[in-house]
Design a protein around this motif. Structure first.
Motif, PDB file in Angstrom:
ATOM      1  N   GLN A  23       0.837  -1.209   0.000  1.00  0.00           N
ATOM      2  CA  GLN A  23       0.000   0.000   0.000  1.00  0.00           C
ATOM      3  C   GLN A  23       0.873   1.261   0.000  1.00  0.00           C
ATOM      4  O   GLN A  23       0.625   2.215  -0.740  1.00  0.00           O
ATOM      5  CB  GLN A  23      -0.913  -0.012   1.238  1.00  0.00           C
ATOM      6  CG  GLN A  23      -1.697   1.256   1.458  1.00  0.00           C
ATOM      7  CD  GLN A  23      -2.774   1.492   0.403  1.00  0.00           C
ATOM      8  OE1 GLN A  23      -3.758   0.772   0.335  1.00  0.00           O
ATOM      9  NE2 GLN A  23      -2.575   2.492  -0.455  1.00  0.00           N
ATOM     10  N   MET A  26       2.695   1.568  -3.466  1.00  0.00           N
ATOM     11  CA  MET A  26       1.770   1.926  -4.552  1.00  0.00           C
ATOM     12  C   MET A  26       1.243   3.353  -4.395  1.00  0.00           C
ATOM     13  O   MET A  26       0.953   4.021  -5.371  1.00  0.00           O
ATOM     14  CB  MET A  26       0.548   1.003  -4.573  1.00  0.00           C
ATOM     15  CG  MET A  26       0.886  -0.451  -4.661  1.00  0.00           C
ATOM     16  SD  MET A  26       1.309  -0.956  -6.302  1.00  0.00           S
ATOM     17  CE  MET A  26      -0.308  -1.190  -6.971  1.00  0.00           C
ATOM     18  N   LYS A  27       1.087   3.792  -3.127  1.00  0.00           N
ATOM     19  CA  LYS A  27       0.557   5.141  -2.890  1.00  0.00           C
ATOM     20  C   LYS A  27       1.379   5.783  -1.773  1.00  0.00           C
ATOM     21  O   LYS A  27       1.019   5.682  -0.594  1.00  0.00           O
ATOM     22  CB  LYS A  27      -0.932   5.064  -2.519  1.00  0.00           C
ATOM     23  CG  LYS A  27      -1.581   6.433  -2.483  1.00  0.00           C
ATOM     24  CD  LYS A  27      -3.083   6.359  -2.292  1.00  0.00           C
ATOM     25  CE  LYS A  27      -3.659   7.751  -2.209  1.00  0.00           C
ATOM     26  NZ  LYS A  27      -5.070   7.767  -1.779  1.00  0.00           N
ATOM     27  N   ASN A  29       1.622   8.622  -0.571  1.00  0.00           N
ATOM     28  CA  ASN A  29       0.932   9.572   0.320  1.00  0.00           C
ATOM     29  C   ASN A  29      -0.367   8.977   0.874  1.00  0.00           C
ATOM     30  O   ASN A  29      -1.330   9.694   1.145  1.00  0.00           O
ATOM     31  CB  ASN A  29       0.661  10.893  -0.400  1.00  0.00           C
ATOM     32  CG  ASN A  29      -0.264  10.703  -1.593  1.00  0.00           C
ATOM     33  OD1 ASN A  29      -0.527   9.570  -2.004  1.00  0.00           O
ATOM     34  ND2 ASN A  29      -0.751  11.798  -2.156  1.00  0.00           N
ATOM     35  N   ALA A  30      -0.357   7.659   1.067  1.00  0.00           N
ATOM     36  CA  ALA A  30      -1.560   6.975   1.549  1.00  0.00           C
ATOM     37  C   ALA A  30      -1.925   7.420   2.966  1.00  0.00           C
ATOM     38  O   ALA A  30      -1.077   7.876   3.727  1.00  0.00           O
ATOM     39  CB  ALA A  30      -1.331   5.456   1.543  1.00  0.00           C
ATOM     40  N   GLN A  60       5.613  10.842   3.232  1.00  0.00           N
ATOM     41  CA  GLN A  60       4.348  11.460   2.777  1.00  0.00           C
ATOM     42  C   GLN A  60       3.113  10.778   3.361  1.00  0.00           C
ATOM     43  O   GLN A  60       1.974  11.080   2.975  1.00  0.00           O
ATOM     44  CB  GLN A  60       4.258  11.388   1.257  1.00  0.00           C
ATOM     45  CG  GLN A  60       5.339  12.143   0.515  1.00  0.00           C
ATOM     46  CD  GLN A  60       5.157  11.916  -0.974  1.00  0.00           C
ATOM     47  OE1 GLN A  60       4.160  12.320  -1.553  1.00  0.00           O
ATOM     48  NE2 GLN A  60       6.106  11.236  -1.595  1.00  0.00           N
ATOM     49  N   ASP A 127      -7.133   4.893   3.300  1.00  0.00           N
ATOM     50  CA  ASP A 127      -6.841   3.958   2.198  1.00  0.00           C
ATOM     51  C   ASP A 127      -6.803   2.516   2.690  1.00  0.00           C
ATOM     52  O   ASP A 127      -7.359   1.628   2.057  1.00  0.00           O
ATOM     53  CB  ASP A 127      -5.498   4.321   1.549  1.00  0.00           C
ATOM     54  CG  ASP A 127      -5.605   5.607   0.766  1.00  0.00           C
ATOM     55  OD1 ASP A 127      -6.406   5.642  -0.181  1.00  0.00           O
ATOM     56  OD2 ASP A 127      -4.928   6.594   1.114  1.00  0.00           O
TER      57      ASP A 127
END
Ligand code: GLP
Length: 241
Positions: A23, A26-27, A29-30, A60, A127
């Motif tokens: 997670q 992949m992101k 700034n999750a 982030q 998320d």
């Protein structure tokens, strides 16, 4: 719903950390929904190890925690803020200003809860929400009977929880009697849920949550209605499945 089995606590922690890492990668700034309790400690240790190796970046990331005892400051070593700092935040490059835990020192419960709901909304929702599970199927501090439609609210801790916590405090008066917790509605609006469970003491709760009727008497049973749930558990916790 996907169920991954781990051999033991270490293996479960590694697998859960892999899912959380995916997670984060992949992101970057999750918004991570985080949890306390003994279950996620191994997962946090693994995330710290990968961060130290240079494989993970938390700079982030935003985090929102599930719950906090009412009346405890973040400096109190029994507070969930203190737990998060010592078990994760102090060891990675997360910006602490973007790590949120309900404000245990806010005496006005309505304000504390409204403020926290506003924080969850203002960060754009969660998320991935990490969850442990209580032996009776509770999630966060949503004990059996908690209404599914509640957002962050103040709960009276059960007599057994208060007694179980007494050993950590000097006098009975110091033991928190209430807590602020995200409600089931906050949890259910997370895009993904990652539930981690180990040990036979969780077997009955896990079975009822995943295969029993959906009822407030087993708060985690509502997860059957969530579109993206991953469970990581050891053989003990999966014994009845
Ligand atoms: C507490 C926490 C929950 C946690 C549960 C299980 O009630 N508020 O978030 O999931 O305990 O804790 P443990 O992981 O120690 O079994």
């Amino acid at each position: 719903m996907i169920i991954y089995t781990g051999k033991d606590y270490y293996d479960v922690s590694r697998k859960a950390a892999n899912i959380m890492s995916a997670q984060i990668i992949m992101k970057p700034n999750a918004v991570l929904g985080l949890a306390t309790g003994s279950t996620p400690v191994g997962m946090y240790k693994q995330l710290i190890e990968w961060y130290k190796k240079g494989d993970l970046d938390f700079s982030q990331i935003t985090s929102v925690n599930l719950d906090e005892y009412k009346g405890l400051s973040g400096d109190n070593d029994q507070s969930y803020r203190y737990f998060m700092n010592t078990n994760l935040f102090d060891h990675v490059n997360i910006d602490k200003a973007r790590t949120y835990v309900p404000n245990g020192l806010e005496e006005d419960s309505e304000k504390a809860c409204a403020d926290y709901n506003e924080i969850i909304r203002s960060v754009g929702g969660i998320d991935m929400q990490l969850l442990g599970i209580g032996g009776n199927g509770h999630i966060g501090f949503n004990e059996p009977g908690a209404a599914f439609e509640k957002e962050t609210h103040c709960v009276d801790l059960t007599e057994s929880t208060i007694k179980a916590n007494a050993r950590f405090f000097e006098t009975m008066d110091d033991v928190p009697k209430q807590a602020y917790t995200m409600g089931i509605k906050n949890i259910m609006t997370a895009k993904k849920i990652l539930l981690v469970a180990t040990g036979e003491t969780k077997a009955d709760a896990l079975y009822k949550s995943l295969y029993g009727p959906i009822t407030p008497n087993v708060p985690a049973s509502i997860l059957q209605l969530h579109p993206d749930v991953t469970i990581v558990a050891d053989e003990g916790a999966l014994k009845l499945i």
